[in-house]
Design a protein around this motif. Structure first.
Motif, PDB file in Angstrom:
ATOM      1  N   LEU A 119       0.837  -1.200   0.000  1.00 43.56           N
ATOM      2  CA  LEU A 119       0.000   0.000   0.000  1.00 43.56           C
ATOM      3  C   LEU A 119       0.873   1.253   0.000  1.00 43.56           C
ATOM      4  O   LEU A 119       2.063   1.204   0.319  1.00 43.56           O
ATOM      5  CB  LEU A 119      -0.899   0.030   1.244  1.00 43.56           C
ATOM      6  CG  LEU A 119      -2.013  -1.001   1.368  1.00 43.56           C
ATOM      7  CD1 LEU A 119      -2.658  -0.895   2.744  1.00 43.56           C
ATOM      8  CD2 LEU A 119      -3.067  -0.789   0.278  1.00 43.56           C
ATOM      9  N   TRP A 120       0.244   2.358  -0.347  1.00 47.01           N
ATOM     10  CA  TRP A 120       0.871   3.658  -0.193  1.00 47.01           C
ATOM     11  C   TRP A 120       0.447   4.267   1.135  1.00 47.01           C
ATOM     12  O   TRP A 120      -0.730   4.224   1.492  1.00 47.01           O
ATOM     13  CB  TRP A 120       0.429   4.603  -1.310  1.00 47.01           C
ATOM     14  CG  TRP A 120       1.063   4.327  -2.637  1.00 47.01           C
ATOM     15  CD1 TRP A 120       0.517   3.623  -3.672  1.00 47.01           C
ATOM     16  CD2 TRP A 120       2.359   4.741  -3.059  1.00 47.01           C
ATOM     17  NE1 TRP A 120       1.390   3.566  -4.724  1.00 47.01           N
ATOM     18  CE2 TRP A 120       2.535   4.246  -4.376  1.00 47.01           C
ATOM     19  CE3 TRP A 120       3.390   5.471  -2.468  1.00 47.01           C
ATOM     20  CZ2 TRP A 120       3.696   4.468  -5.109  1.00 47.01           C
ATOM     21  CZ3 TRP A 120       4.548   5.700  -3.196  1.00 47.01           C
ATOM     22  CH2 TRP A 120       4.694   5.204  -4.488  1.00 47.01           C
ATOM     23  N   LEU A 152       3.652   3.526 -15.932  1.00 47.43           N
ATOM     24  CA  LEU A 152       3.234   2.763 -14.756  1.00 47.43           C
ATOM     25  C   LEU A 152       4.434   2.121 -14.078  1.00 47.43           C
ATOM     26  O   LEU A 152       5.183   1.365 -14.695  1.00 47.43           O
ATOM     27  CB  LEU A 152       2.225   1.685 -15.157  1.00 47.43           C
ATOM     28  CG  LEU A 152       1.682   0.801 -14.025  1.00 47.43           C
ATOM     29  CD1 LEU A 152       0.918   1.640 -13.006  1.00 47.43           C
ATOM     30  CD2 LEU A 152       0.794  -0.303 -14.590  1.00 47.43           C
ATOM     31  N   ASP A 153       4.609   2.434 -12.802  1.00 51.87           N
ATOM     32  CA  ASP A 153       5.666   1.846 -11.982  1.00 51.87           C
ATOM     33  C   ASP A 153       4.999   0.887 -11.000  1.00 51.87           C
ATOM     34  O   ASP A 153       4.414   1.305  -9.999  1.00 51.87           O
ATOM     35  CB  ASP A 153       6.410   2.965 -11.244  1.00 51.87           C
ATOM     36  CG  ASP A 153       7.445   2.444 -10.253  1.00 51.87           C
ATOM     37  OD1 ASP A 153       7.713   1.227 -10.259  1.00 51.87           O
ATOM     38  OD2 ASP A 153       7.972   3.257  -9.462  1.00 51.87           O
ATOM     39  N   ALA A 154       5.042  -0.398 -11.328  1.00 53.03           N
ATOM     40  CA  ALA A 154       4.385  -1.401 -10.471  1.00 53.03           C
ATOM     41  C   ALA A 154       5.153  -2.711 -10.501  1.00 53.03           C
ATOM     42  O   ALA A 154       4.567  -3.798 -10.475  1.00 53.03           O
ATOM     43  CB  ALA A 154       2.946  -1.615 -10.926  1.00 53.03           C
ATOM     44  N   GLU A 155       6.479  -2.611 -10.530  1.00 51.29           N
ATOM     45  CA  GLU A 155       7.292  -3.815 -10.637  1.00 51.29           C
ATOM     46  C   GLU A 155       7.341  -4.580  -9.310  1.00 51.29           C
ATOM     47  O   GLU A 155       7.215  -4.003  -8.230  1.00 51.29           O
ATOM     48  CB  GLU A 155       8.721  -3.422 -11.048  1.00 51.29           C
ATOM     49  CG  GLU A 155       8.793  -2.786 -12.429  1.00 51.29           C
ATOM     50  CD  GLU A 155      10.210  -2.327 -12.751  1.00 51.29           C
ATOM     51  OE1 GLU A 155      11.094  -2.543 -11.899  1.00 51.29           O
ATOM     52  OE2 GLU A 155      10.406  -1.756 -13.838  1.00 51.29           O
ATOM     53  N   ASP A 156       7.526  -5.890  -9.430  1.00 53.53           N
ATOM     54  CA  ASP A 156       7.748  -6.755  -8.261  1.00 53.53           C
ATOM     55  C   ASP A 156       6.628  -6.674  -7.236  1.00 53.53           C
ATOM     56  O   ASP A 156       6.866  -6.789  -6.031  1.00 53.53           O
ATOM     57  CB  ASP A 156       9.083  -6.403  -7.588  1.00 53.53           C
ATOM     58  CG  ASP A 156      10.255  -6.468  -8.565  1.00 53.53           C
ATOM     59  OD1 ASP A 156      10.259  -7.390  -9.399  1.00 53.53           O
ATOM     60  OD2 ASP A 156      11.133  -5.597  -8.493  1.00 53.53           O
ATOM     61  N   PRO A 168       1.274   0.304  -6.994  1.00 52.16           N
ATOM     62  CA  PRO A 168       1.478   0.975  -8.281  1.00 52.16           C
ATOM     63  C   PRO A 168       1.464   2.500  -8.189  1.00 52.16           C
ATOM     64  O   PRO A 168       0.715   3.098  -7.407  1.00 52.16           O
ATOM     65  CB  PRO A 168       0.312   0.475  -9.138  1.00 52.16           C
ATOM     66  CG  PRO A 168      -0.728   0.039  -8.169  1.00 52.16           C
ATOM     67  CD  PRO A 168      -0.003  -0.440  -6.955  1.00 52.16           C
ATOM     68  N   MET A 169       2.287   3.105  -9.029  1.00 45.85           N
ATOM     69  CA  MET A 169       2.313   4.555  -9.207  1.00 45.85           C
ATOM     70  C   MET A 169       2.246   4.838 -10.706  1.00 45.85           C
ATOM     71  O   MET A 169       3.055   4.324 -11.476  1.00 45.85           O
ATOM     72  CB  MET A 169       3.581   5.163  -8.624  1.00 45.85           C
ATOM     73  CG  MET A 169       3.695   6.674  -8.780  1.00 45.85           C
ATOM     74  SD  MET A 169       5.189   7.300  -7.932  1.00 45.85           S
ATOM     75  CE  MET A 169       4.989   9.076  -8.159  1.00 45.85           C
ATOM     76  N   LYS A 211      -4.857   0.769 -17.520  1.00 44.68           N
ATOM     77  CA  LYS A 211      -3.585   0.309 -16.953  1.00 44.68           C
ATOM     78  C   LYS A 211      -3.739  -0.122 -15.495  1.00 44.68           C
ATOM     79  O   LYS A 211      -3.098  -1.073 -15.039  1.00 44.68           O
ATOM     80  CB  LYS A 211      -2.543   1.426 -17.058  1.00 44.68           C
ATOM     81  CG  LYS A 211      -1.935   1.596 -18.444  1.00 44.68           C
ATOM     82  CD  LYS A 211      -0.846   2.650 -18.432  1.00 44.68           C
ATOM     83  CE  LYS A 211      -0.088   2.661 -19.763  1.00 44.68           C
ATOM     84  NZ  LYS A 211       0.793   1.482 -19.924  1.00 44.68           N
ATOM     85  N   LEU A 212      -4.596   0.590 -14.763  1.00 43.51           N
ATOM     86  CA  LEU A 212      -4.735   0.320 -13.331  1.00 43.51           C
ATOM     87  C   LEU A 212      -5.743  -0.791 -13.017  1.00 43.51           C
ATOM     88  O   LEU A 212      -5.663  -1.414 -11.956  1.00 43.51           O
ATOM     89  CB  LEU A 212      -5.157   1.602 -12.602  1.00 43.51           C
ATOM     90  CG  LEU A 212      -4.107   2.714 -12.554  1.00 43.51           C
ATOM     91  CD1 LEU A 212      -4.739   4.018 -12.066  1.00 43.51           C
ATOM     92  CD2 LEU A 212      -2.946   2.310 -11.658  1.00 43.51           C
TER      93      LEU A 212
END
Length: 501
Positions: A190-191, A345-349, A353-354, A375-376
């Protein structure tokens, strides 16, 4: 709430209250996701209220081979027109074939593509004027050259942002203006974000974060400890001037300059002509922008090149400038930088996600939001899919999208209120005007008179439903009444709105 306590957990935290942030919040809320949007100032305070006020395909982008962008924008043009016919309406553009480095056949070919790329259904096709000095469209021009007339649309840009935020809120989103993102970090999928408003700092959690901060997109990435992107943003300042009306008629002009740039001249607020825009590299930190002396001279020189009416710096009624956060495609000149958008999209590993938003233009905001949710969606599992293509915006639900019929009915229903006032309110608020007017059938029922045709009933509506908190919010973003009212009205409005702050 105890210091350090988490206020709430959302599916989506959207940072930025411009057109892209508001559009994404609306789309996400309509899919059943819980959404929080934070904006550090007012909605549309910067770039999204500093545009040329057009919903258009971008005729000049054809020169740079941006066919996908132009096609998407042309499709969106008529779609948006049907969604918000009160704040978006057709506008004819006259393109004189004078001072042009482009041969007439090439311009006509471009206009043929422009007419057909997007499946035009409502707007009229391009036509040719053999000689402008024999046509009413040539009124006020120095040259009677050949011209082409094509169609696009006008938009009240800052109101478009507000309407998207209103619809997002109506569908469950929480909209918090004057609320700044301090920091955000990932933990346990989570953020956890720290936000700050007039009451202090708060913590919220979210499953995903959307960075729609426009010129501040890189700044938001920097506030995330492990934030990264291989994309870049290129800041370009665009400026406009407003002068006394240069010509008669409801049409606009697309003016070709010797440097191959184009400048629009557009009827504005009944009494004025809006002239712009410029393209100037912005190498400072993002922030408030103002027109430069060189930009002012460039636009005045364009006016002098085309129009018979002399205009100097002393005639300027208003000017404004905005910083466009364009995707950096390494183009050699500011004018050539793409107006297309990139969603990174930055959601690796398995990390929270951002999604970082680079570029974009008002015309394609709805499609950008739809692509963002595509994308989300695999990461957030919304309850439903795409829905915004056929959904009207607040106030736009008038029969057959016919503004004139709607305005006529409103005028007939309130015969004791001035026609000009009712038409302005109908344009700004559409069918929501009845909520604003409530039981008022005469001027006394509208409450305190601030000047011109601005009354307390409208100000209170804007505070209650549209997040207006200052006089400038009312005079220059929710409306353009500031062009016609005394400067003292702004401070009177600040006092009146103090209770809402």
């Amino acid at each position: 709430m105890p210091l350090g306590a988490v206020e709430c957990t959302y599916d989506l935290l959207v940072v930025g209250g411009g057109i892209n942030g508001a559009g994404i919040a609306r789309d996400a809320a309509g899919r059943g996701l819980s959404v929080l949007l934070v904006e550090k100032e007012d909605l549309a305070q910067h770039t999204s209220s500093a545009s040329t006020k057009l919903i258009h395909g971008g005729l000049r982008y054809l020169e740079y081979g941006e066919f996908r962008l132009v096609r998407e924008a042309l499709i969106e043009r008529e779609r948006l027109l049907s969604m918000a016919p009160h704040i978006i309406w057709p506008l004819s553009f006259v393109l004189p074939q004078v001072n042009s480095l482009r041969p007439a056949w090439l311009v006509r070919l471009g206009l043929f593509l422009y007419d057909h790329l997007g499946g035009r259904k409502v707007l009229p096709a391009t036509r040719t004027i053999p000689q402008l000095d024999r046509d009413p469209c040539g009124n006020g021009l120095k040259s009677g050259a050949k011209a082409f007339v094509y169609s696009d649309c006008w938009v009240e840009d800052s109101r478009l942002v507000v309407l998207n935020a209103m619809d997002a809120e109506a569908r469950g989103a929480r909209i918090r203006t004057r609320t700044r993102l301090v920091s955000a970090e990932r933990a346990d999928g989570l953020w956890t974000a720290k936000i700050s408003d007039a009451q202090g700092e708060h913590k919220v959690r979210a499953r995903a974060l959307v960075n729609a901060a426009g010129p501040w997109v890189a700044d938001v990435i920097a506030r995330v400890p492990d934030g990264r992107s291989d994309r870049g943003v290129r800041l370009i300042k665009g400026s406009h001037i407003v002068v006394p009306r240069l010509y008669e008629g409801d049409h606009a002009f697309l003016l070709q300059n010797p440097d191959k740039r184009v400048v629009f001249a557009i009827p504005y607020q009944g009494e004025f002509t809006l002239v712009g825009t410029t393209d100037e590299a912005w190498n400072e930190a993002p922030g408030a922008a103002a027109i430069s002396a060189a930009e002012t001279r460039y636009l005045l020189d364009t006016v002098a090149r085309y129009f018979t009416r002399p205009v100097g710096e002393g005639d300027l009624v208003w000017s404004y400038a905005g910083i466009r956060p364009l995707y950096d495609d390494r183009a050699s000149s500011a004018s050539a930088v793409t107006r297309d958008y990139v969603l990174d999209l930055d959601a690796e590993d398995g990390r929270a996600p951002m999604l970082n938003i680079f570029g974009g233009k008002i015309t394609t905001y709805r499609k950008l939001a739809e692509h963002a949710l595509e994308k989300l969606a695999p990461l957030l599992s919304p309850k439903s899919g795409a829905w915004t293509a056929a959904a009207t915006l607040p106030g736009g639900d008038m029969p057959d999208a016919d503004f004139e019929r709607f305005a006529a009915a409103l005028i007939a229903d309130r015969p004791n209120l001035p026609v000009a006032l009712l038409r302005r309110l109908a344009r700004a608020y559409g069918t929501r005007v009845t909520t604003l007017l409530e039981d008022a059938h005469d001027l006394e029922g509208l409450g305190h008179h601030f000047g011109g045709d601005l009354y307390a009933a409208e100000v209170d509506y804007l505070a209650r439903h549209e997040w207006a908190r200052t006089g400038r919010d009312v005079l220059f973003r929710r409306s353009k009444l500031g062009l016609k009212l005394d400067n003292s009205v702004e401070s009177a409005l600040d006092d009146h709105l103090a209770e809402w702050s």
